[in-house]
Design a protein around this motif. Structure first.
Motif, PDB file in Angstrom:
ATOM      1  N   LEU A  41       0.837  -1.188   0.000  1.00 40.46           N
ATOM      2  CA  LEU A  41       0.000   0.000   0.000  1.00 40.46           C
ATOM      3  C   LEU A  41       0.880   1.250   0.000  1.00 40.46           C
ATOM      4  O   LEU A  41       1.972   1.253   0.581  1.00 40.46           O
ATOM      5  N   SER A  42       0.378   2.289  -0.623  1.00 40.98           N
ATOM      6  CA  SER A  42       1.053   3.582  -0.528  1.00 40.98           C
ATOM      7  C   SER A  42       0.731   4.197   0.825  1.00 40.98           C
ATOM      8  O   SER A  42      -0.111   3.708   1.575  1.00 40.98           O
ATOM      9  N   GLU A  51      -1.847   1.896  12.263  1.00 37.91           N
ATOM     10  CA  GLU A  51      -0.885   1.402  13.250  1.00 37.91           C
ATOM     11  C   GLU A  51       0.518   1.308  12.664  1.00 37.91           C
ATOM     12  O   GLU A  51       1.510   1.654  13.316  1.00 37.91           O
ATOM     13  N   ALA A  52       0.635   0.831  11.411  1.00 41.46           N
ATOM     14  CA  ALA A  52       1.949   0.723  10.789  1.00 41.46           C
ATOM     15  C   ALA A  52       2.568   2.103  10.555  1.00 41.46           C
ATOM     16  O   ALA A  52       3.766   2.297  10.764  1.00 41.46           O
ATOM     17  N   LEU A  53       1.756   3.063  10.121  1.00 44.24           N
ATOM     18  CA  LEU A  53       2.289   4.402   9.891  1.00 44.24           C
ATOM     19  C   LEU A  53       2.711   5.067  11.199  1.00 44.24           C
ATOM     20  O   LEU A  53       3.670   5.838  11.228  1.00 44.24           O
ATOM     21  N   SER A  64       0.937  -5.923   9.284  1.00 44.42           N
ATOM     22  CA  SER A  64       1.448  -4.846   8.434  1.00 44.42           C
ATOM     23  C   SER A  64       2.812  -4.396   8.927  1.00 44.42           C
ATOM     24  O   SER A  64       3.160  -4.550  10.095  1.00 44.42           O
ATOM     25  N   TYR A  65       3.586  -3.801   7.988  1.00 46.19           N
ATOM     26  CA  TYR A  65       4.947  -3.335   8.299  1.00 46.19           C
ATOM     27  C   TYR A  65       5.224  -2.094   7.450  1.00 46.19           C
ATOM     28  O   TYR A  65       4.988  -2.079   6.229  1.00 46.19           O
ATOM     29  N   ALA A  66       5.731  -1.048   8.097  1.00 43.98           N
ATOM     30  CA  ALA A  66       6.034   0.197   7.398  1.00 43.98           C
ATOM     31  C   ALA A  66       7.335   0.045   6.607  1.00 43.98           C
ATOM     32  O   ALA A  66       8.376  -0.310   7.172  1.00 43.98           O
ATOM     33  N   LEU A  67       7.271   0.271   5.280  1.00 47.05           N
ATOM     34  CA  LEU A  67       8.443   0.189   4.413  1.00 47.05           C
ATOM     35  C   LEU A  67       9.129   1.547   4.391  1.00 47.05           C
ATOM     36  O   LEU A  67       8.525   2.547   4.002  1.00 47.05           O
ATOM     37  N   LYS A  68      10.400   1.559   4.798  1.00 48.30           N
ATOM     38  CA  LYS A  68      11.125   2.828   4.915  1.00 48.30           C
ATOM     39  C   LYS A  68      12.325   2.850   3.988  1.00 48.30           C
ATOM     40  O   LYS A  68      12.912   1.812   3.680  1.00 48.30           O
ATOM     41  N   GLY A  77       5.721   3.426   2.323  1.00 48.25           N
ATOM     42  CA  GLY A  77       4.516   2.647   2.099  1.00 48.25           C
ATOM     43  C   GLY A  77       4.357   1.613   3.198  1.00 48.25           C
ATOM     44  O   GLY A  77       5.068   1.618   4.198  1.00 48.25           O
ATOM     45  N   VAL A  78       3.404   0.693   3.013  1.00 47.17           N
ATOM     46  CA  VAL A  78       3.111  -0.340   4.009  1.00 47.17           C
ATOM     47  C   VAL A  78       2.945  -1.676   3.289  1.00 47.17           C
ATOM     48  O   VAL A  78       2.246  -1.760   2.270  1.00 47.17           O
TER      49      VAL A  78
END
Length: 606
Positions: free
Chosen positions: A126-127, A157-159, A181-185, A192-193
């Motif tokens: 997800l964006s 929650e991920a954001l 879910s996991y926040a992509l950094k 994104g997530v």
């Protein structure tokens, strides 16, 4: 004559007066006997019922422990999966350019391949605005691609915290699942997530085929899994207005009416009455970080039937005892009958105890088998990694041991002593190496220091010397004198051994087998060292070069590689503040380059 009537009267008065007390005594005795029979029956029933209830609770706790371990183990299998996407350059590029259809298709195919290996229900990206850009089920009806899922709690929650979790019914697929879910950094910023959906329907199917009922209750008190279909997505108690507002926002239960189950908790605790009038013993255990409760409802009907039978036996025993007291002339027979009744009761009790013990043993055996299966699975995963990391040092150890035997046979004791010293160093190196096998999952506690590149290369070549000799590979080396880098000795040798092992694998089936090693300062860069290892094998396919540092990417046949070696090597290089590069050479061959920070000539870190 006047005395005769008086005599007759004196005889009749006692007879008439004795009838009433005698009848009253029998009435009192009958009432007392009835009370005693009822009391004995009730005591027998209560004793059997509550003893059976205790055994039912004990068996329920054992089964709950097994089921909770299975559920927690199943969920933990997928916790790592979303974070793996952070290592994919294509995923990060898609988050930077979300409207590129070709890139969307490529990432969806990549997600589909990863999901086939992992076995999850779905995997998607997800964006930051919540729009689904790519998914493993992109080519299936009900895919989330194109949907905006920003209202889902796992997104917020991920954001906010980097990770999120949520159980709910899919908006597009209408299938319930557990979302992680996991926040992509990238560069410290959330781009994104990544979300993985775990299907838990297999647990429901298994529960429905076994004795007793199970329901899984979430933090709101709503059942999310149930062995009975009409119990699913129903709150145990009426929901508060705040809870209903939260459900309307996050939509976790689809179109369910959320009608309460209507259970009534009975006095004394541990028992409930359902809508249909059935009574159950109830036991529960927390799981998933105390977010869920697994509730087991044991059917009381078999236990109640056993208690009624015990009550009947108790009533009969009391009647027999009362008859024995009332019939003194049959004392011996009554005593014998009473002993027989007691023996029958003892036999019934012993039989019940044996059945309970057998059932308990079966449950413990099943639990032991589950634990044993979990240990075997963990052992299988560990053995693959240990063999991958220790095979090359063990081969060098075998070569040194064989040479020591030949030197002793030839009387060259000093040379043999040198080999034995080398064997001792290899054994100590193996001990240090096993402490580094978890480097991919955990950060090493060993501090970085100044490491000699020449020494590290020499140690790595020694470890793979057996394979070099066996395959007749020509080795050429050129190392700048005094070259030292910022690294950890063991992990640097591990990185170099992985690259050398891949080079030896590439030379299989090649006539001219050679490996070239060049180490020096990087041209135009005074603060980095460049270690280049090239081979004369065939070039690497271009599509593999682009993804070769990603997980599960390998050119080796099935069973010979997991596609994790180069990913681990790249991780080690980055932990030193460097990087690992790969390219093809002309006209053939491939080259891997390790770039690491330089330490100064005195061994000081920059």
């Amino acid at each position: 004559m006047t005395d005769l009537p008086s005599l007759v009267n004196t005889r009749e008065r006692p007879e008439v007066g004795s009838v009433a007390p005698h009848s009253a005594r029998w009435l009192v005795r009958g009432a007392m006997a009835l009370v005693l029979v009822v009391a004995a029956s009730w005591l027998g029933y209560a004793s059997a019922f509550y003893r059976g209830l205790g055994e039912l609770h004990a068996a329920a706790q054992q089964r709950l422990a097994v089921e909770v371990a299975r559920l927690d183990g199943h969920l933990s299998r997928f916790e790592y999966l979303p974070s793996l996407l952070e290592t994919s350059s294509d995923v990060l590029r898609l988050l930077g350019d979300p409207i590129d259809p070709a890139l969307q298709h490529a990432v969806s195919l990549y997600l589909k391949s990863i999901n086939l290996l992992a076995g999850a229900d779905n995997l998607y990206v997800l964006s930051v605005s919540g729009e689904a850009l790519a998914a493993a089920d992109f080519d299936q009806p009900g895919t989330p691609v194109g949907m905006n899922l920003s209202y889902r709690p796992y997104m917020s929650e991920a954001l906010a915290g980097g990770r999120g979790a949520f159980f709910g019914v899919g908006i597009t697929s209408a299938r319930a699942g557990y979302y992680l879910s996991y926040a992509l950094k990238q560069g410290g910023l959330t781009r994104g997530v990544a979300v993985v959906k775990v299907n838990l329907e297999s647990f429901e199917r298994e529960w429905s085929d076994r004795a007793n009922d199970l329901v899984l209750v979430d933090g709101r008190g709503v059942t999310i899994l149930a062995s009975k279909d009409d119990w699913r997505f129903r709150p145990i108690a009426a929901l508060s207005p705040e809870a209903r507002d939260d459900i309307v926002r996050s939509k976790p239960y689809g179109n369910s009416s959320l009608k309460p189950l209507g259970w009534t908790y009975l006095p004394g605790g541990g028992r409930v009455s359902a809508e249909d009038g059935s009574t159950y013993s109830i036991d529960e255990r927390w799981l998933n970080g105390n977010q869920w409760r697994l509730v087991l409802l044991g059917d009381e009907r078999p236990m109640r039937q056993t208690a009624i039978a015990i009550a009947g036996f108790s009533g009969l025993a009391s009647v027999a005892a009362l008859l024995a007291l009332g019939l003194l002339e049959q004392r011996r027979r009554v005593i014998k009958q009473r002993l027989a009744n007691q023996a029958a009761l003892q036999a019934a009790n012993d039989s019940l105890e044996i059945r309970v013990q057998e059932r308990t043993a079966e449950l413990r055996s099943a639990q032991d088998e589950l634990v044993h299966a979990g240990k075997l699975a963990a052992l299988g995963q560990m053995s693959a990694g240990i063999v991958h990391e220790l095979n090359q040092p063990l081969a060098a150890l075998q070569t040194a041991a064989d040479n020591a035997i030949l030197l002793v046979d030839r009387g060259k004791v000093d040379d043999a002593r040198g080999n034995l010293t080398r064997i001792g160093e290899l054994v100590r190196r193996l001990g240090r190496l096993t402490g580094q096998l978890r480097v991919f999952a955990y950060k090493s506690n060993s501090p970085l220091g100044a490491v000699s590149v020449e020494h590290a290369l020499a140690e790595s070549l020694t470890i793979v010397a057996a394979r070099i000799k066996e395959n007749s590979v020509e080795i050429s080396t050129s190392t700048e004198p005094g070259l030292r880098v910022v690294a950890d000795q063991i992990r640097l040798e591990q990185l170099l051994c992985n690259i050398l092992a891949n080079a030896l694998d590439a030379l299989e089936g090649v006539e001219q087998k050679s490996i070239s090693i060049r180490a020096g300062r990087e041209e135009g860069q005074s603060a980095r060292a460049r270690i280049a290892i090239s081979n004369s094998g065939p070039p690497i396919a271009p599509e593999v070069v682009q993804h070769m540092f990603e997980p599960f990417v390998t050119t080796k046949p099935a069973g010979k590689g997991l596609g994790l070696g180069l990913m681990l090597s790249n991780h080690i290089a980055r932990s030193f503040g460097g990087e690992l590069q790969a390219r093809n050479l002309a006209p053939s061959g491939a080259e891997f380059v390790v770039l690491l920070p330089l330490a100064d000539s005195a061994g000081n870190l920059p």
